[in-house]
Design a protein around this motif. Structure first.
Motif, mmCIF file in Angstrom:
data_model
loop_
_atom_site.group_PDB
_atom_site.id
_atom_site.type_symbol
_atom_site.label_atom_id
_atom_site.label_comp_id
_atom_site.label_asym_id
_atom_site.label_seq_id
_atom_site.Cartn_x
_atom_site.Cartn_y
_atom_site.Cartn_z
ATOM 1 N N SER A 88 -6.162 1.870 0.285
ATOM 2 C CA SER A 88 -6.755 2.897 -0.567
ATOM 3 C C SER A 88 -6.447 4.298 -0.055
ATOM 4 C CB SER A 88 -8.272 2.701 -0.658
ATOM 5 O OG SER A 88 -8.579 1.422 -1.181
ATOM 6 N N SER A 94 -7.493 4.501 -6.349
ATOM 7 C CA SER A 94 -8.107 4.253 -5.040
ATOM 8 C C SER A 94 -9.623 4.212 -5.134
ATOM 9 C CB SER A 94 -7.677 5.334 -4.045
ATOM 10 O OG SER A 94 -8.221 6.596 -4.399
ATOM 11 N N LEU A 101 -11.166 0.760 -5.454
ATOM 12 C CA LEU A 101 -10.930 0.040 -4.216
ATOM 13 C C LEU A 101 -11.857 0.540 -3.111
ATOM 14 C CD1 LEU A 101 -7.055 -0.450 -4.090
ATOM 15 C CD2 LEU A 101 -8.818 -2.059 -4.803
#
Length: 716
Positions: free
Chosen positions: A413, A519, A522
């Motif tokens: 991430s 990201s 995540l």
């Protein structure tokens, strides 16, 4: 507050006894004259019986208490269930003669309104063993017994009988008596030890225990009865499922003892702590029952065929179809979609690549997913062959797997968020699909997609997986393969038909922004994994264990963030790679190191707890601490939890009390003032004795200081 479980298991029987005693004291009149009986009491007849009239010196004889009950009346098993008391015998015996405890045949479930009792109706015999010492002289002997019971229907009545046995001790050998009558039948119905060919195991989940018995015995109505109270929800339905090589019984857990009064155990989320072991009787039929005990393994078992929901009546083709559709839908789950999205971006950027190469990347990506799913199902089958049970996402029951998954996703991430560039990453972003060396990226992207999919269960998946785990290995592999193909098919279809990428937006600067946005889910997944990780270590007795381990994993994440910063600060430099590698290795090592927790349990502070402990005359150690007190944590980790100090505390039988001042507590404040202290850390030892003076230790502890204080204060 009392829970319904506690109310019914202790208060309710006492009330019944009190009512019975007050409303009719004649009910408590002892019947019988000391003979074997039978004697008539209210709603039952009681007698003592044996398989033979004589016994040899040094020998044993099977005897038993036989109760014949009126219709609709019952007596109780060793664990009476939600209310009741089992029969008891108090013996007066000649010298050299002993009587073993009552043995209980497998009981039946006896519903009474919202409650469930465990016991017997009609006729029941409780065997016991009479033993005669070798030096007992031949001749007649009398065994005197006072028998108590509780007999119930819509009301309960206590009963008492004075019974006895007249036996003869004979020197000459006697033949083995035949097992006849009610006692002989009861001896054949006692729970037996599991045969060597059978295996018992228990998995404890968030709401229930799943008891698994691998056996060749055929059964269609198995039931589990625990010997300990407050473990299972007695009134709840026990769901039986046939599995390859045996059966599974799903038993809901009991309500917590502090659940609101009147709350049924089937209607509350406040449950009793998970038991460490589950000891009970597995009743397979009216004639076959096993006495079983085993450790409870924390984890969840997927609901399987016959347990309601979509799984009921499912067939193999339907399960495969549901798995395939569930795999497709799984691509839209928050934990999987970012990976698929990045693959889609790669296809947009590589739309001019040769069609053959695009197809190969799609095939390799699919192969990565299938190999990962086959690995998972192989592990599931190995676990099942060992007698345990596991379901989809069983890896998430492993703290090590959780930690490695969280660290991997966090590092990935960071790269997506733009902190550094992984180059040819697992998702082959940036045209890697057009290069031969990018095949490894496609394969491991499939592996990554499978790993991050394990925390998710898409619609239709649950029924298919539950069905698969109850079938043969071949069917299990087929269903999981369909699930993997469903997960892979969207990207596989795009790789075979690149023209379909035209529906996607054209490449541009927006792609970098969207890549960074992927990201976010995540990072959220990492936060959730951190919560799961802490819960794997937390317990009802030591909940702080979860916080401690979460803190260590947070430290690992911080080290990874520093490693990512180094990669971004000096891209493609040896020093950054070495720094990132060292920091990453340390970050991984921290959660991998899981020392066995052998620390003693500290009781929470109350003024009554201190008073009671001192009244017992034992040494008392009080740890005044707080979560925000750094020196408290250092003293605890380095000194109080050290093996040397722990051993002395245990050997000296020191009562341990922890006064947690994290939040203001006036009682703890007063206790601190009583020893002339106003803050934490403070450590107080009350030496052995009821009226001893407090020994206050310094704020900064050393092992030797504590050991010397304990040696001084624990002298008798």
């Amino acid at each position: 507050m009392f829970s319904l479980r506690r109310l019914t298991s202790s208060f309710f029987p006492a009330v019944l006894l009190a009512i019975a005693t007050v409303s009719g004291r004649a009910q408590l009149v002892t019947v019988g004259d000391g003979g074997p009986g039978p004697v008539k009491a209210q709603h039952l007849t009681a007698e003592l019986t044996t398989l033979a009239p004589s016994v040899n010196p040094g020998g044993t004889l099977q005897a038993g208490l036989v109760l014949t009950l009126e219709e609709k009346w019952h007596v109780y098993w060793a664990n009476a269930g939600d209310s009741g008391q089992p029969p008891k015998i108090t013996w007066t015996l000649p010298e050299g003669v002993t009587a073993g405890p009552l043995q209980f045949p497998a009981p039946s479930r006896l519903p009474l309104g919202p409650l469930m009792d465990f016991g017997y109706e009609d006729l029941v015999a409780f065997p016991l063993t009479i033993s005669v010492a070798k030096d007992v002289k031949p001749g007649p002997i009398h065994l005197d017994a006072m028998v108590n019971w509780l007999v119930c229907s819509s009301t309960c009545i206590p009963g008492k009988a004075h019974l006895g046995l007249n036996l003869t001790v004979v020197a000459q050998p006697t033949p083995e008596p035949a097992r006849v009558g009610a006692l002989g039948t009861a001896l054949t119905l006692l729970p037996t030890v599991l045969p060597a060919t059978a295996k018992y195991s228990v998995m404890g989940g968030a709401k229930d225990y799943v008891v698994t018995l691998l056996t060749t015995e055929k059964t269609s109505n198995a039931e589990f009865y625990p010997y300990e109270q407050d473990q299972i929800c007695n009134a709840a339905e026990q769901t039986l499922t046939k599995i390859p090589g045996g059966v599974q019984i799903r038993v809901p857990r009991a309500a917590a003892t502090d659940a609101p009064v009147g709350t049924e155990c089937t209607k509350t989320d406040k449950l009793a702590p998970l038991a460490k072991t589950l000891h009970g009787v597995l009743k397979l039929s009216d004639k076959i029952a096993y006495d079983v005990t085993g450790p409870v393994v924390p984890g969840e078992v997927a609901v399987t065929v016959g347990q309601g929901g979509a799984a009921s009546g499912i067939t193999i083709p339907v399960a495969i179809g549901l798995a395939f559709l569930g795999g497709i839908i799984l691509n839209l789950m928050p934990c999987v979609f970012p990976v698929l999205f990045l693959k889609g971006l790669a296809l947009v950027q590589s739309s001019t690549s040769e069609r053959k190469q695009l197809r190969m990347h799609g095939v390799v990506y699919t192969l990565g997913i299938l190999v990962s799913f086959w690995t998972i199902v192989a592990a599931l089958l190995i676990v099942r062959a060992g007698g345990s049970q596991a379901g989809w996402g069983f890896q998430l029951q492993s703290p090590i797997f959780i930690a490695l998954l969280a660290l991997g996703l966090f590092f990935f991430s960071l790269s997506l968020a733009g902190q550094f560039d992984l180059g040819l990453s697992l998702t082959s972003v940036g045209g890697g699909l057009a290069k031969k060396e990018g095949y490894a990226g496609s394969f491991f992207t499939g592996v990554l997609a499978t790993i991050v999919a394990t925390p998710c269960t898409a619609p239709l998946m649950g029924a298919a997986i539950g069905f698969a785990l109850a079938q043969s290995a071949g069917v299990t592999f087929a269903v999981f393969t369909a699930l993997g193909l469903g997960l892979a098919v969207p990207y596989l279809a795009l790789s075979f038909q690149p023209a379909w990428t035209k529906i996607l937006p054209r490449p541009g600067a927006w792609m970098e922004v969207l890549k960074q946005l992927t990201s976010v889910p995540l990072f959220i997944t990492v936060a959730w994994l951190l919560w799961v990780y802490g819960n794997l270590f937390a317990s009802s007795t030591v909940p702080s264990n979860g916080v401690d381990h979460e803190s260590l994993l947070l430290l690992s994440l911080i080290l990874l963030a520093i490693a990512g910063w180094a990669l971004g600060r000096w891209p493609a430099k040896l020093k950054s790679s070495v720094t990132a590698f060292v920091l990453g290795a340390i970050a991984v090592a921290i959660p991998l190191y899981q020392p066995k927790d052998t620390t003693l349990v500290w009781a929470p502070y109350t003024t009554q707890a201190v008073a009671d402990a001192r009244a017992e005359g034992k040494p008392v150690f009080i740890d005044f601490t707080a979560a925000w007190c750094l020196s408290c944590q250092v003293n605890e980790k380095l000194v109080l939890k050290s093996a040397e100090v722990q051993k002395v505390l245990a050997d000296k039988h020191v009562t341990l009390i922890r006064a947690d001042w994290t939040q203001y507590d006036p009682a703890i404040t007063r206790e601190l003032a009583a020893v002339d202290r106003s803050g934490v850390p403070t450590y107080v030892i009350y030496p052995a004795g009821k009226d001893t003076k407090a020994d206050v230790l310094p704020e900064v502890l050393t092992k030797q200081l504590v050991l010397d204080a304990l040696a001084k204060d624990t002298k008798q």
